[in-house]
Design a protein around this motif. Sequence first.
Motif, PDB file in Angstrom:
ATOM      1  N   ARG A   1      34.205  35.855  36.611  1.00  0.00           N
ATOM      2  CA  ARG A   1      34.472  36.832  37.669  1.00  0.00           C
ATOM      3  C   ARG A   1      33.754  38.129  37.324  1.00  0.00           C
TER       4      ARG A   1
ATOM      5  N   THR B   1      33.419  39.138  42.734  1.00  0.00           N
ATOM      6  CA  THR B   1      32.814  37.830  42.975  1.00  0.00           C
ATOM      7  C   THR B   1      32.997  36.935  41.752  1.00  0.00           C
ATOM      8  N   THR B   2      33.306  35.693  41.994  1.00  0.00           N
ATOM      9  CA  THR B   2      33.373  34.701  40.931  1.00  0.00           C
ATOM     10  C   THR B   2      32.141  33.815  41.050  1.00  0.00           C
ATOM     11  N   VAL B   3      31.370  33.753  39.948  1.00  0.00           N
ATOM     12  CA  VAL B   3      30.122  32.974  39.953  1.00  0.00           C
ATOM     13  C   VAL B   3      30.284  31.780  39.025  1.00  0.00           C
TER      14      VAL B   3
ATOM     15  N   THR C   1      22.070  40.157  41.049  1.00  0.00           N
ATOM     16  CA  THR C   1      22.346  38.755  41.349  1.00  0.00           C
ATOM     17  C   THR C   1      21.161  37.870  41.009  1.00  0.00           C
TER      18      THR C   1
END
Length: 317
Positions: free
Chosen positions: A189, A193-195, A226
Amino acid sequence: MRAGRGARGLGSDLKRNTLIGVAAVMVLLVVVDVVLVAMALGRTAPEAAGSPRPVPTFGASSDATPTPSATATPTPDASAQGASQGPARRLLSAVDGREAWRASSASCSVAQVVLEHTVDGGTTWTPVALGDDVRALWGMRATTDGLSLLEAVGDGCEATERTSVDDGVTWKAAAAGASGAGITPDGVRLGTTTVANPCPEPLDAFQGTRTAIVVCDGQVEWRTGTAAWVDVPLGGVRGVAVDGNSYTLARVGASACEGVQVETMTAIGVTPATPTTPVGCNPAPTTGPIAIDRAGQSVWMWAGDTVAVSADGGKTW
């Protein structure tokens, strides 16, 4: 005739003396009897006057002054790691060289969470209660304004950020991203946003304003914004902290350090060939989870059962 009067006087005297002797004996017998009765009563009757005797105290004299019981003081090496049946993670976040927070958390299903606070450089740690709905901790960041946590809440282990500004007495909803980076079952996280995890089992993570770094087994993963992750092959890294434009790493397995070596690495323009610079060596256990954080020149490290603090950027411990 005179002789007759003398014989009668002697007899009278003898009778009188005999009566007096008998009376004396009777008086003496009465007195003795009274004394004996009094003694017998004294053996059987309860005391009618006087202060009650003190109750005996076993192991101490009755006039000993009681001493206060000793108050248990947390020890420097008190472990916040709870007995857990699942894999545990350690979180460590420092405010300065004296104040820090540490936490131990297993998987959400095990639900054993311990949070502690120190204000004396790690000499003593005070347990801090969390809500009954907290199942695990995934992220933590402490500042001079308060402490923010990324918690797994409720039976569904929903990711929830909470902040306390009164040392854990009360909690409120936190601003998004206040707890920093977090490692969750769904991924890393970063902010709101959780990637997807950049490696199978991340060990640590840090979220900066423009960049992020994730510690993996055998390498660290770095990215800006990102963009794609940059794989930097660094074996033995167990934890990461930040100091301005550089990272501070806790690394095991270095030939020059029988313990945990502290190294720095730039946080800007990282490439697979970005080098690290050894700074110092903490002679701490190298097995098990290791947590590290930094506040200025104060570097905190939790390895084994001990939290150690370096005041010179990790050079000495």
